[in-house]
Scaffold this motif. Structure first.
Motif, PDB file in Angstrom:
ATOM      1  N   LYS A  58      -3.682  -2.924   0.030  1.00  0.00           N
ATOM      2  CA  LYS A  58      -2.597  -2.419   1.233  1.00  0.00           C
ATOM      3  C   LYS A  58      -3.129  -1.687   2.219  1.00  0.00           C
ATOM      4  O   LYS A  58      -2.653  -1.951   3.437  1.00  0.00           O
ATOM      5  CB  LYS A  58      -1.709  -1.563   0.612  1.00  0.00           C
ATOM      6  N   GLN A  74       0.747  -5.140  -0.545  1.00  0.00           N
ATOM      7  CA  GLN A  74       1.853  -5.082   0.177  1.00  0.00           C
ATOM      8  C   GLN A  74       3.013  -5.907  -0.628  1.00  0.00           C
ATOM      9  O   GLN A  74       3.744  -5.418  -0.749  1.00  0.00           O
ATOM     10  CB  GLN A  74       2.299  -4.967   1.559  1.00  0.00           C
ATOM     11  N   ASP A  90       2.636  -4.649  -4.377  1.00  0.00           N
ATOM     12  CA  ASP A  90       2.773  -3.408  -3.962  1.00  0.00           C
ATOM     13  C   ASP A  90       4.309  -2.961  -4.209  1.00  0.00           C
ATOM     14  O   ASP A  90       5.668  -2.424  -5.628  1.00  0.00           O
ATOM     15  CB  ASP A  90       2.808  -2.174  -2.682  1.00  0.00           C
TER      16      ASP A  90
END
Lengths: 296, 296
Positions: free
Chosen positions: A182, A159, A162
Protein backbone atom coordinates in the motif's frame (compact mmCIF):
# COMPACT_ATOMS: atom_id res chain seq x y z
CA UNK A 1 24.57 19.86 4.41
CA UNK A 2 21.56 21.90 5.47
CA UNK A 3 18.88 19.22 5.05
CA UNK A 4 15.90 21.54 5.35
CA UNK A 5 17.33 23.84 2.69
CA UNK A 6 18.06 20.94 0.33
CA UNK A 7 14.58 19.48 0.79
CA UNK A 8 12.98 22.88 0.31
CA UNK A 9 14.93 23.52 -2.89
CA UNK A 10 13.66 20.25 -4.38
CA UNK A 11 10.13 20.65 -3.05
CA UNK A 12 9.88 24.01 -4.79
CA UNK A 13 11.30 22.54 -8.00
CA UNK A 14 8.64 19.81 -7.91
CA UNK A 15 5.81 22.26 -7.18
CA UNK A 16 6.92 24.53 -10.03
CA UNK A 17 7.21 21.58 -12.42
CA UNK A 18 3.83 20.16 -11.39
CA UNK A 19 2.25 23.51 -12.25
CA UNK A 20 3.89 23.43 -15.68
CA UNK A 21 2.69 19.89 -16.38
CA UNK A 22 -0.90 20.45 -15.25
CA UNK A 23 -3.59 21.70 -17.62
CA UNK A 24 -3.98 25.46 -17.28
CA UNK A 25 -6.51 26.83 -14.79
CA UNK A 26 -9.77 27.79 -16.42
CA UNK A 27 -9.52 25.13 -19.13
CA UNK A 28 -12.85 23.43 -19.81
CA UNK A 29 -14.21 21.69 -17.77
CA UNK A 30 -12.97 24.08 -15.10
CA UNK A 31 -14.33 22.22 -12.04
CA UNK A 32 -12.21 19.21 -12.96
CA UNK A 33 -9.11 21.37 -13.14
CA UNK A 34 -9.97 23.07 -9.87
CA UNK A 35 -10.40 19.68 -8.26
CA UNK A 36 -7.01 18.47 -9.51
CA UNK A 37 -5.31 21.60 -8.21
CA UNK A 38 -7.11 21.34 -4.90
CA UNK A 39 -5.80 17.88 -4.12
CA UNK A 40 -2.39 18.29 -5.72
CA UNK A 41 -1.57 21.48 -3.85
CA UNK A 42 -2.94 20.53 -0.46
CA UNK A 43 0.33 20.85 1.42
CA UNK A 44 2.03 17.53 0.71
CA UNK A 45 5.70 17.27 1.67
CA UNK A 46 6.56 15.77 -1.75
CA UNK A 47 8.68 13.07 -0.13
CA UNK A 48 8.24 10.61 -3.02
CA UNK A 49 9.35 12.91 -5.85
CA UNK A 50 12.18 14.25 -3.68
CA UNK A 51 13.31 10.65 -3.16
CA UNK A 52 13.33 10.22 -6.94
CA UNK A 53 15.52 13.29 -7.42
CA UNK A 54 17.80 12.31 -4.53
CA UNK A 55 18.27 8.73 -5.79
CA UNK A 56 19.11 10.07 -9.23
CA UNK A 57 21.62 12.55 -7.78
CA UNK A 58 23.17 9.89 -5.53
CA UNK A 59 24.16 7.95 -8.65
CA UNK A 60 25.43 11.06 -10.43
CA UNK A 61 22.39 11.39 -12.70
CA UNK A 62 20.94 14.64 -14.01
CA UNK A 63 18.24 15.91 -11.68
CA UNK A 64 16.33 17.63 -14.49
CA UNK A 65 15.93 14.36 -16.37
CA UNK A 66 14.19 12.85 -13.33
CA UNK A 67 11.64 15.65 -12.90
CA UNK A 68 8.82 14.43 -15.21
CA UNK A 69 8.93 11.00 -13.55
CA UNK A 70 9.15 12.47 -10.04
CA UNK A 71 6.07 14.59 -10.81
CA UNK A 72 4.24 11.57 -12.27
CA UNK A 73 4.82 9.68 -9.02
CA UNK A 74 3.39 12.60 -7.02
CA UNK A 75 0.31 12.57 -9.29
CA UNK A 76 -0.10 8.82 -8.69
CA UNK A 77 0.33 9.31 -4.94
CA UNK A 78 -2.29 12.09 -4.98
CA UNK A 79 -4.79 10.04 -7.03
CA UNK A 80 -4.43 7.20 -4.51
CA UNK A 81 -5.22 9.58 -1.64
CA UNK A 82 -8.29 11.02 -3.40
CA UNK A 83 -9.68 7.54 -4.08
CA UNK A 84 -8.66 6.26 -0.63
CA UNK A 85 -10.59 9.01 1.10
CA UNK A 86 -13.87 8.18 -0.71
CA UNK A 87 -16.84 7.08 1.42
CA UNK A 88 -16.70 3.58 -0.08
CA UNK A 89 -13.02 3.31 0.91
CA UNK A 90 -11.67 4.97 4.10
CA UNK A 91 -14.47 7.55 4.29
CA UNK A 92 -12.22 10.38 5.48
CA UNK A 93 -13.51 13.96 5.67
CA UNK A 94 -10.17 15.64 6.34
CA UNK A 95 -6.62 15.23 5.08
CA UNK A 96 -3.71 17.49 6.01
CA UNK A 97 -6.21 19.67 7.83
CA UNK A 98 -8.30 20.34 4.73
CA UNK A 99 -11.60 18.85 3.58
CA UNK A 100 -11.02 15.81 1.39
CA UNK A 101 -11.70 16.12 -2.34
CA UNK A 102 -15.13 14.47 -2.39
CA UNK A 103 -16.27 16.67 0.50
CA UNK A 104 -15.60 19.73 -1.65
CA UNK A 105 -16.32 18.53 -5.20
CA UNK A 106 -18.62 15.56 -4.64
CA UNK A 107 -17.96 11.85 -5.04
CA UNK A 108 -18.34 11.67 -8.83
CA UNK A 109 -15.81 14.42 -9.50
CA UNK A 110 -13.48 12.93 -6.87
CA UNK A 111 -13.53 9.57 -8.68
CA UNK A 112 -12.87 11.29 -12.02
CA UNK A 113 -10.16 13.46 -10.44
CA UNK A 114 -8.30 10.34 -9.30
CA UNK A 115 -8.67 8.82 -12.76
CA UNK A 116 -7.46 12.06 -14.34
CA UNK A 117 -4.40 12.32 -12.09
CA UNK A 118 -3.42 8.72 -12.85
CA UNK A 119 -3.87 9.19 -16.60
CA UNK A 120 -2.00 12.49 -16.53
CA UNK A 121 0.95 10.80 -14.83
CA UNK A 122 1.41 8.52 -17.83
CA UNK A 123 0.79 11.37 -20.27
CA UNK A 124 3.61 13.42 -18.73
CA UNK A 125 6.04 10.51 -18.74
CA UNK A 126 5.34 9.74 -22.40
CA UNK A 127 5.51 13.33 -23.63
CA UNK A 128 8.45 13.49 -26.03
CA UNK A 129 8.94 17.15 -25.04
CA UNK A 130 9.95 15.86 -21.60
CA UNK A 131 12.52 13.33 -22.81
CA UNK A 132 15.51 15.55 -21.95
CA UNK A 133 17.88 13.44 -24.09
CA UNK A 134 16.96 10.24 -22.24
CA UNK A 135 17.10 7.05 -24.32
CA UNK A 136 13.47 6.24 -25.37
CA UNK A 137 13.96 2.58 -24.42
CA UNK A 138 14.98 3.65 -20.91
CA UNK A 139 11.89 5.88 -20.72
CA UNK A 140 9.69 2.89 -21.58
CA UNK A 141 11.38 0.85 -18.84
CA UNK A 142 10.83 3.63 -16.30
CA UNK A 143 7.13 3.91 -17.24
CA UNK A 144 6.82 0.14 -16.86
CA UNK A 145 8.56 0.23 -13.48
CA UNK A 146 6.13 2.85 -12.19
CA UNK A 147 3.08 1.03 -13.64
CA UNK A 148 4.24 -2.20 -12.00
CA UNK A 149 4.73 -0.77 -8.51
CA UNK A 150 1.51 1.25 -8.57
CA UNK A 151 -0.62 -1.59 -9.95
CA UNK A 152 -2.10 -4.85 -8.69
CA UNK A 153 1.26 -6.32 -7.72
CA UNK A 154 2.02 -3.10 -5.85
CA UNK A 155 0.02 -0.23 -4.39
CA UNK A 156 -3.45 -1.26 -5.57
CA UNK A 157 -2.96 -4.83 -4.33
CA UNK A 158 -2.01 -3.45 -0.92
CA UNK A 159 -5.05 -1.20 -0.79
CA UNK A 160 -7.36 -4.07 -1.74
CA UNK A 161 -6.05 -6.31 1.05
CA UNK A 162 -6.18 -3.37 3.46
CA UNK A 163 -9.88 -2.78 2.68
CA UNK A 164 -10.71 -6.49 2.88
CA UNK A 165 -8.88 -6.85 6.20
CA UNK A 166 -10.90 -4.17 7.96
CA UNK A 167 -12.35 -5.35 11.23
CA UNK A 168 -10.57 -8.71 10.93
CA UNK A 169 -7.75 -10.06 13.04
CA UNK A 170 -4.81 -10.46 10.67
CA UNK A 171 -1.38 -12.02 11.07
CA UNK A 172 1.94 -10.18 10.75
CA UNK A 173 2.49 -11.62 7.26
CA UNK A 174 -0.71 -10.02 5.95
CA UNK A 175 0.13 -6.78 7.73
CA UNK A 176 3.56 -6.78 6.08
CA UNK A 177 1.92 -7.42 2.71
CA UNK A 178 -0.51 -4.53 3.18
CA UNK A 179 2.07 -1.98 4.21
CA UNK A 180 4.89 -3.04 1.92
CA UNK A 181 2.42 -2.78 -0.96
CA UNK A 182 0.00 0.00 0.00
CA UNK A 183 2.71 2.48 0.97
CA UNK A 184 6.02 0.73 0.37
CA UNK A 185 5.59 -0.05 -3.32
CA UNK A 186 5.30 3.55 -4.51
CA UNK A 187 8.14 4.68 -2.25
CA UNK A 188 10.28 1.85 -3.65
CA UNK A 189 9.24 2.92 -7.17
CA UNK A 190 10.22 6.52 -6.36
CA UNK A 191 13.76 5.49 -5.42
CA UNK A 192 14.09 3.00 -8.31
CA UNK A 193 12.88 5.60 -10.80
CA UNK A 194 15.61 8.02 -9.80
CA UNK A 195 18.17 5.23 -10.04
CA UNK A 196 16.91 4.19 -13.49
CA UNK A 197 17.09 7.75 -14.81
CA UNK A 198 20.74 7.78 -13.67
CA UNK A 199 21.37 4.56 -15.61
CA UNK A 200 22.01 2.57 -12.42
CA UNK A 201 24.05 -0.62 -12.61
CA UNK A 202 22.17 -3.80 -11.68
CA UNK A 203 24.00 -3.86 -8.37
CA UNK A 204 23.14 -0.26 -7.48
CA UNK A 205 19.52 -0.72 -8.57
CA UNK A 206 19.24 -3.77 -6.32
CA UNK A 207 20.75 -1.91 -3.35
CA UNK A 208 18.50 1.11 -3.79
CA UNK A 209 15.45 -1.13 -4.24
CA UNK A 210 16.19 -2.73 -0.86
CA UNK A 211 16.72 0.73 0.60
CA UNK A 212 13.34 1.85 -0.81
CA UNK A 213 11.56 -1.18 0.62
CA UNK A 214 12.97 -0.53 4.07
CA UNK A 215 12.13 3.17 4.22
CA UNK A 216 8.73 2.50 2.66
CA UNK A 217 7.80 0.12 5.44
CA UNK A 218 9.33 2.42 8.09
CA UNK A 219 7.28 5.29 6.69
CA UNK A 220 4.02 3.40 7.12
CA UNK A 221 4.85 2.18 10.63
CA UNK A 222 5.65 5.75 11.66
CA UNK A 223 2.36 6.83 10.12
CA UNK A 224 0.53 4.24 12.20
CA UNK A 225 2.35 5.38 15.36
CA UNK A 226 1.63 9.04 14.60
CA UNK A 227 -1.99 8.12 14.17
CA UNK A 228 -2.04 7.06 17.79
CA UNK A 229 0.44 9.49 19.34
CA UNK A 230 0.31 12.37 16.92
CA UNK A 231 -1.17 15.73 17.50
CA UNK A 232 -4.14 16.31 15.25
CA UNK A 233 -2.94 19.52 13.66
CA UNK A 234 0.52 18.07 13.04
CA UNK A 235 -0.57 15.42 10.55
CA UNK A 236 -3.73 17.23 9.56
CA UNK A 237 -6.21 14.42 9.94
CA UNK A 238 -8.19 13.19 12.87
CA UNK A 239 -5.89 10.98 14.90
CA UNK A 240 -7.06 7.56 15.85
CA UNK A 241 -8.98 7.21 12.58
CA UNK A 242 -7.29 3.92 11.68
CA UNK A 243 -8.29 2.40 14.99
CA UNK A 244 -11.78 3.78 14.64
CA UNK A 245 -12.05 2.34 11.16
CA UNK A 246 -10.72 -0.99 12.36
CA UNK A 247 -7.73 -0.77 10.07
CA UNK A 248 -4.86 -3.19 10.50
CA UNK A 249 -1.88 -1.29 11.86
CA UNK A 250 1.52 -2.14 13.32
CA UNK A 251 0.83 -0.74 16.79
CA UNK A 252 -2.37 -2.80 16.90
CA UNK A 253 -0.62 -5.95 15.76
CA UNK A 254 2.75 -5.67 17.54
CA UNK A 255 2.12 -3.03 20.19
CA UNK A 256 3.48 0.52 20.26
CA UNK A 257 6.97 -0.18 21.60
CA UNK A 258 7.68 -3.06 19.27
CA UNK A 259 6.43 -0.93 16.36
CA UNK A 260 8.83 1.86 17.24
CA UNK A 261 11.71 -0.61 17.47
CA UNK A 262 10.75 -2.05 14.09
CA UNK A 263 10.73 1.40 12.47
CA UNK A 264 14.12 2.31 13.96
CA UNK A 265 15.59 -1.02 12.87
CA UNK A 266 14.35 -0.54 9.32
CA UNK A 267 15.78 2.95 9.29
CA UNK A 268 19.16 1.74 10.54
CA UNK A 269 19.21 -0.96 7.88
CA UNK A 270 18.31 1.60 5.21
CA UNK A 271 21.14 3.90 6.36
CA UNK A 272 23.62 1.05 6.28
CA UNK A 273 22.69 0.29 2.66
CA UNK A 274 23.43 3.92 1.80
CA UNK A 275 26.99 3.50 3.12
CA UNK A 276 27.72 1.75 -0.18
CA UNK A 277 27.38 5.12 -1.92
CA UNK A 278 29.55 7.17 0.44
CA UNK A 279 29.14 10.93 0.66
CA UNK A 280 27.03 11.08 -2.50
CA UNK A 281 24.17 9.58 -0.52
CA UNK A 282 24.15 12.33 2.12
CA UNK A 283 20.81 13.75 0.87
CA UNK A 284 19.18 10.29 0.86
CA UNK A 285 20.59 9.71 4.37
CA UNK A 286 19.09 12.98 5.52
CA UNK A 287 15.68 12.04 4.12
CA UNK A 288 15.94 8.63 5.79
CA UNK A 289 16.50 10.23 9.18
CA UNK A 290 13.75 12.76 8.48
CA UNK A 291 11.22 9.95 7.91
CA UNK A 292 11.80 8.53 11.38
CA UNK A 293 12.18 11.92 13.08
CA UNK A 294 8.58 12.68 12.13
CA UNK A 295 7.92 10.60 15.21
CA UNK A 296 9.78 12.80 17.62
CA UNK B 1 -15.39 -10.28 -47.34
CA UNK B 2 -17.34 -12.12 -44.66
CA UNK B 3 -17.53 -9.29 -42.08
CA UNK B 4 -18.79 -11.43 -39.23
CA UNK B 5 -15.96 -13.92 -39.74
CA UNK B 6 -13.35 -11.16 -39.90
CA UNK B 7 -14.68 -9.48 -36.75
CA UNK B 8 -14.87 -12.81 -34.94
CA UNK B 9 -11.28 -13.68 -35.85
CA UNK B 10 -10.04 -10.41 -34.38
CA UNK B 11 -12.35 -10.56 -31.37
CA UNK B 12 -10.93 -13.97 -30.47
CA UNK B 13 -7.39 -12.69 -30.97
CA UNK B 14 -8.08 -9.82 -28.57
CA UNK B 15 -9.70 -12.08 -25.97
CA UNK B 16 -6.78 -14.52 -26.12
CA UNK B 17 -4.26 -11.70 -25.84
CA UNK B 18 -6.11 -10.06 -22.95
CA UNK B 19 -5.92 -13.35 -21.06
CA UNK B 20 -2.17 -13.49 -21.67
CA UNK B 21 -1.64 -9.93 -20.46
CA UNK B 22 -3.75 -10.24 -17.31
CA UNK B 23 -2.30 -11.45 -14.03
CA UNK B 24 -2.95 -15.15 -13.59
CA UNK B 25 -6.13 -16.27 -11.83
CA UNK B 26 -5.54 -17.12 -8.19
CA UNK B 27 -2.72 -14.61 -7.76
CA UNK B 28 -2.91 -12.77 -4.44
CA UNK B 29 -5.18 -10.87 -3.79
CA UNK B 30 -7.53 -13.21 -5.65
CA UNK B 31 -10.74 -11.14 -5.29
CA UNK B 32 -9.08 -8.29 -7.18
CA UNK B 33 -8.17 -10.62 -10.04
CA UNK B 34 -11.63 -12.14 -10.06
CA UNK B 35 -13.12 -8.67 -10.23
CA UNK B 36 -10.88 -7.71 -13.17
CA UNK B 37 -11.82 -10.86 -15.06
CA UNK B 38 -15.48 -10.37 -14.27
CA UNK B 39 -15.67 -6.96 -15.89
CA UNK B 40 -13.19 -7.61 -18.69
CA UNK B 41 -14.94 -10.77 -19.88
CA UNK B 42 -18.53 -9.60 -19.57
CA UNK B 43 -19.42 -10.03 -23.22
CA UNK B 44 -18.08 -6.84 -24.80
CA UNK B 45 -17.93 -6.75 -28.60
CA UNK B 46 -14.33 -5.45 -28.50
CA UNK B 47 -15.15 -2.79 -31.10
CA UNK B 48 -12.39 -0.44 -29.96
CA UNK B 49 -9.48 -2.91 -30.12
CA UNK B 50 -10.83 -4.31 -33.41
CA UNK B 51 -10.79 -0.76 -34.78
CA UNK B 52 -7.14 -0.49 -33.74
CA UNK B 53 -6.24 -3.69 -35.57
CA UNK B 54 -8.31 -2.73 -38.63
CA UNK B 55 -6.78 0.76 -38.86
CA UNK B 56 -3.31 -0.76 -38.63
CA UNK B 57 -4.13 -3.31 -41.35
CA UNK B 58 -5.69 -0.63 -43.58
CA UNK B 59 -2.32 1.12 -43.72
CA UNK B 60 -0.44 -2.14 -44.31
CA UNK B 61 0.87 -2.39 -40.74
CA UNK B 62 1.54 -5.61 -38.82
CA UNK B 63 -1.53 -6.64 -36.84
CA UNK B 64 0.53 -8.35 -34.15
CA UNK B 65 2.39 -5.14 -33.38
CA UNK B 66 -0.92 -3.43 -32.63
CA UNK B 67 -2.21 -6.06 -30.21
CA UNK B 68 -0.74 -4.78 -26.89
CA UNK B 69 -2.10 -1.29 -27.60
CA UNK B 70 -5.48 -2.63 -28.75
CA UNK B 71 -5.73 -4.61 -25.49
CA UNK B 72 -4.68 -1.56 -23.47
CA UNK B 73 -7.52 0.43 -25.03
CA UNK B 74 -10.00 -2.31 -24.10
CA UNK B 75 -8.69 -2.20 -20.51
CA UNK B 76 -9.17 1.58 -20.43
CA UNK B 77 -12.67 1.23 -21.88
CA UNK B 78 -13.51 -1.39 -19.24
CA UNK B 79 -12.16 0.70 -16.36
CA UNK B 80 -14.31 3.62 -17.54
CA UNK B 81 -17.42 1.40 -17.50
CA UNK B 82 -16.67 0.07 -14.00
CA UNK B 83 -16.22 3.59 -12.61
CA UNK B 84 -19.18 4.96 -14.63
CA UNK B 85 -21.53 2.38 -13.15
CA UNK B 86 -20.68 3.32 -9.54
CA UNK B 87 -23.49 4.66 -7.33
CA UNK B 88 -21.82 8.09 -7.19
CA UNK B 89 -21.74 8.19 -11.00
CA UNK B 90 -24.49 6.60 -13.14
CA UNK B 91 -25.61 4.18 -10.41
CA UNK B 92 -26.28 1.26 -12.79
CA UNK B 93 -27.01 -2.21 -11.46
CA UNK B 94 -26.80 -4.05 -14.78
CA UNK B 95 -24.57 -3.88 -17.83
CA UNK B 96 -24.77 -6.26 -20.78
CA UNK B 97 -27.34 -8.26 -18.83
CA UNK B 98 -24.98 -8.90 -15.91
CA UNK B 99 -24.73 -7.27 -12.51
CA UNK B 100 -22.30 -4.36 -12.56
CA UNK B 101 -18.94 -4.79 -10.84
CA UNK B 102 -19.77 -2.96 -7.60
CA UNK B 103 -22.98 -4.99 -7.25
CA UNK B 104 -20.89 -8.16 -7.14
CA UNK B 105 -17.64 -7.06 -5.50
CA UNK B 106 -18.66 -3.95 -3.57
CA UNK B 107 -17.89 -0.31 -4.23
CA UNK B 108 -14.37 -0.26 -2.80
CA UNK B 109 -13.14 -3.16 -4.92
CA UNK B 110 -14.92 -1.70 -7.97
CA UNK B 111 -13.03 1.58 -7.54
CA UNK B 112 -9.73 -0.31 -7.14
CA UNK B 113 -10.59 -2.56 -10.10
CA UNK B 114 -11.00 0.48 -12.34
CA UNK B 115 -7.71 1.89 -11.05
CA UNK B 116 -6.02 -1.48 -11.63
CA UNK B 117 -7.32 -1.81 -15.21
CA UNK B 118 -6.12 1.70 -16.07
CA UNK B 119 -2.69 1.11 -14.55
CA UNK B 120 -2.40 -2.30 -16.24
CA UNK B 121 -3.12 -0.70 -19.63
CA UNK B 122 0.02 1.41 -19.28
CA UNK B 123 2.03 -1.48 -17.89
CA UNK B 124 1.23 -3.63 -20.94
CA UNK B 125 2.08 -0.86 -23.39
CA UNK B 126 5.42 -0.21 -21.70
CA UNK B 127 6.45 -3.86 -21.37
CA UNK B 128 9.58 -4.26 -23.49
CA UNK B 129 8.57 -7.90 -24.09
CA UNK B 130 5.63 -6.53 -26.11
CA UNK B 131 7.66 -4.20 -28.32
CA UNK B 132 7.56 -6.55 -31.34
CA UNK B 133 10.38 -4.68 -33.10
CA UNK B 134 8.55 -1.35 -32.84
CA UNK B 135 10.74 1.74 -32.52
CA UNK B 136 10.77 2.71 -28.79
CA UNK B 137 10.20 6.37 -29.68
CA UNK B 138 7.07 5.38 -31.61
CA UNK B 139 5.89 3.34 -28.61
CA UNK B 140 6.25 6.42 -26.39
CA UNK B 141 4.23 8.47 -28.86
CA UNK B 142 1.47 5.83 -28.95
CA UNK B 143 1.32 5.73 -25.13
CA UNK B 144 1.07 9.52 -25.09
CA UNK B 145 -1.68 9.47 -27.72
CA UNK B 146 -3.75 7.05 -25.65
CA UNK B 147 -3.11 8.98 -22.41
CA UNK B 148 -4.18 12.21 -24.10
CA UNK B 149 -7.47 10.90 -25.50
CA UNK B 150 -8.42 9.04 -22.32
CA UNK B 151 -7.55 11.95 -20.00
CA UNK B 152 -8.99 15.35 -19.08
CA UNK B 153 -8.90 16.66 -22.64
CA UNK B 154 -10.65 13.47 -23.78
CA UNK B 155 -12.76 10.78 -22.14
CA UNK B 156 -12.55 11.96 -18.52
CA UNK B 157 -13.43 15.54 -19.50
CA UNK B 158 -16.51 14.24 -21.32
CA UNK B 159 -17.59 12.18 -18.34
CA UNK B 160 -17.18 15.12 -15.98
CA UNK B 161 -19.35 17.41 -18.13
CA UNK B 162 -21.86 14.58 -18.57
CA UNK B 163 -22.20 14.17 -14.80
CA UNK B 164 -22.42 17.91 -14.19
CA UNK B 165 -25.09 18.31 -16.92
CA UNK B 166 -27.48 15.82 -15.37
CA UNK B 167 -30.96 17.21 -14.96
CA UNK B 168 -30.00 20.44 -16.73
CA UNK B 169 -31.15 21.71 -20.09
CA UNK B 170 -28.02 21.86 -22.24
CA UNK B 171 -27.33 23.24 -25.70
CA UNK B 172 -26.18 21.20 -28.70
CA UNK B 173 -22.60 22.46 -28.32
CA UNK B 174 -22.34 21.01 -24.80
CA UNK B 175 -24.00 17.79 -25.97
CA UNK B 176 -21.46 17.53 -28.78
CA UNK B 177 -18.65 18.13 -26.30
CA UNK B 178 -19.93 15.41 -23.97
CA UNK B 179 -20.34 12.75 -26.63
CA UNK B 180 -17.30 13.57 -28.73
CA UNK B 181 -15.25 13.32 -25.53
CA UNK B 182 -16.99 10.72 -23.36
CA UNK B 183 -17.29 8.13 -26.14
CA UNK B 184 -15.70 9.67 -29.22
CA UNK B 185 -12.25 10.33 -27.79
CA UNK B 186 -11.39 6.71 -27.00
CA UNK B 187 -12.80 5.52 -30.34
CA UNK B 188 -10.70 8.16 -32.10
CA UNK B 189 -7.69 7.01 -30.06
CA UNK B 190 -8.37 3.40 -31.09
CA UNK B 191 -8.21 4.27 -34.77
CA UNK B 192 -5.23 6.62 -34.37
CA UNK B 193 -3.32 3.99 -32.40
CA UNK B 194 -3.64 1.46 -35.22
CA UNK B 195 -2.53 4.10 -37.70
CA UNK B 196 0.48 5.07 -35.55
CA UNK B 197 1.58 1.44 -35.21
CA UNK B 198 1.52 1.26 -39.03
CA UNK B 199 3.74 4.36 -39.22
CA UNK B 200 0.98 6.44 -40.80
CA UNK B 201 1.92 9.50 -42.85
CA UNK B 202 0.67 12.81 -41.43
CA UNK B 203 -1.99 12.91 -44.15
CA UNK B 204 -3.30 9.41 -43.42
CA UNK B 205 -3.25 10.02 -39.66
CA UNK B 206 -5.32 13.18 -40.17
CA UNK B 207 -7.82 11.35 -42.39
CA UNK B 208 -8.21 8.45 -39.96
CA UNK B 209 -8.51 10.83 -37.01
CA UNK B 210 -11.46 12.53 -38.74
CA UNK B 211 -12.89 9.10 -39.52
CA UNK B 212 -12.58 8.11 -35.86
CA UNK B 213 -14.25 11.31 -34.67
CA UNK B 214 -17.21 10.71 -36.97
CA UNK B 215 -17.81 7.07 -36.05
CA UNK B 216 -17.22 7.88 -32.38
CA UNK B 217 -20.02 10.40 -32.38
CA UNK B 218 -22.26 8.14 -34.52
CA UNK B 219 -21.65 5.32 -32.03
CA UNK B 220 -22.87 7.42 -29.10
CA UNK B 221 -25.94 8.72 -30.95
CA UNK B 222 -26.91 5.15 -31.88
CA UNK B 223 -26.40 4.18 -28.23
CA UNK B 224 -28.77 6.96 -27.17
CA UNK B 225 -31.35 5.85 -29.76
CA UNK B 226 -31.03 2.20 -28.72
CA UNK B 227 -31.59 3.28 -25.16
CA UNK B 228 -35.02 4.50 -26.19
CA UNK B 229 -35.94 2.01 -28.89
CA UNK B 230 -33.81 -0.95 -27.99
CA UNK B 231 -34.98 -4.19 -26.54
CA UNK B 232 -33.69 -4.70 -23.05
CA UNK B 233 -32.02 -8.03 -23.62
CA UNK B 234 -30.33 -6.79 -26.81
CA UNK B 235 -28.14 -4.18 -25.18
CA UNK B 236 -28.18 -5.87 -21.79
CA UNK B 237 -29.15 -2.92 -19.64
CA UNK B 238 -32.44 -1.45 -18.64
CA UNK B 239 -33.63 0.70 -21.51
CA UNK B 240 -34.68 4.24 -20.82
CA UNK B 241 -32.09 4.53 -18.05
CA UNK B 242 -30.56 7.68 -19.54
CA UNK B 243 -33.91 9.40 -19.57
CA UNK B 244 -34.61 8.21 -16.06
CA UNK B 245 -31.25 9.50 -14.91
CA UNK B 246 -31.84 12.82 -16.66
CA UNK B 247 -28.82 12.36 -18.87
CA UNK B 248 -28.28 14.63 -21.83
CA UNK B 249 -28.83 12.60 -25.01
CA UNK B 250 -29.24 13.34 -28.72
CA UNK B 251 -32.84 12.11 -28.96
CA UNK B 252 -33.73 14.35 -26.01
CA UNK B 253 -31.97 17.36 -27.50
CA UNK B 254 -32.74 16.97 -31.23
CA UNK B 255 -35.59 14.46 -31.29
CA UNK B 256 -35.47 10.85 -32.45
CA UNK B 257 -35.71 11.38 -36.22
CA UNK B 258 -33.12 14.14 -36.36
CA UNK B 259 -30.81 11.98 -34.22
CA UNK B 260 -31.12 9.08 -36.65
CA UNK B 261 -30.38 11.39 -39.58
CA UNK B 262 -27.35 12.76 -37.76
CA UNK B 263 -25.99 9.24 -37.13
CA UNK B 264 -26.50 8.19 -40.77
CA UNK B 265 -24.87 11.40 -42.02
CA UNK B 266 -21.84 10.86 -39.80
CA UNK B 267 -21.61 7.27 -41.01
CA UNK B 268 -21.77 8.35 -44.66
CA UNK B 269 -19.07 10.94 -44.06
CA UNK B 270 -16.91 8.32 -42.33
CA UNK B 271 -17.32 5.94 -45.27
CA UNK B 272 -16.40 8.63 -47.76
CA UNK B 273 -13.15 9.30 -45.86
CA UNK B 274 -12.32 5.60 -46.17
CA UNK B 275 -12.56 5.87 -49.97
CA UNK B 276 -9.10 7.44 -49.81
CA UNK B 277 -7.72 4.05 -48.83
CA UNK B 278 -9.46 1.96 -51.51
CA UNK B 279 -10.00 -1.76 -51.01
CA UNK B 280 -7.57 -1.91 -48.08
CA UNK B 281 -10.21 -0.18 -45.96
CA UNK B 282 -12.89 -2.82 -46.58
CA UNK B 283 -12.71 -4.09 -42.98
CA UNK B 284 -12.98 -0.56 -41.56
CA UNK B 285 -15.91 0.08 -43.93
CA UNK B 286 -17.61 -3.06 -42.67
CA UNK B 287 -17.16 -1.98 -39.05
CA UNK B 288 -18.50 1.48 -39.91
CA UNK B 289 -21.70 0.00 -41.36
CA UNK B 290 -21.93 -2.41 -38.41
CA UNK B 291 -21.94 0.49 -35.94
CA UNK B 292 -25.04 2.03 -37.54
CA UNK B 293 -26.74 -1.29 -38.27
CA UNK B 294 -26.91 -1.94 -34.53
CA UNK B 295 -29.94 0.29 -34.80
CA UNK B 296 -31.83 -1.91 -37.22
Amino acid sequence: MDLRKELELRRKLIEKSLKCFLPKAGEYPDYLHKSLYYSLFAGGKRIRPILTLAACETLGGERNQAIPFACAIELIHTYSLVHDDLPAMDNDSYRRGKLTNHKVFGEAIAILTGDALLTLAFKIMSDTNNLNRLDPLLVIKIINNIAFFSGIAGMIGGQAVDIKSEGKKIDEETLNYIHSHKTGALITASVRTGALVANASDKDLKLLTEYGQKIGLAFQIIDDILDIEGIEKKIGKKTGSDKKGKKATYPQCLGLDASKRKAWELDEEALSILENFGKKASLLSGITKFIVSRNK
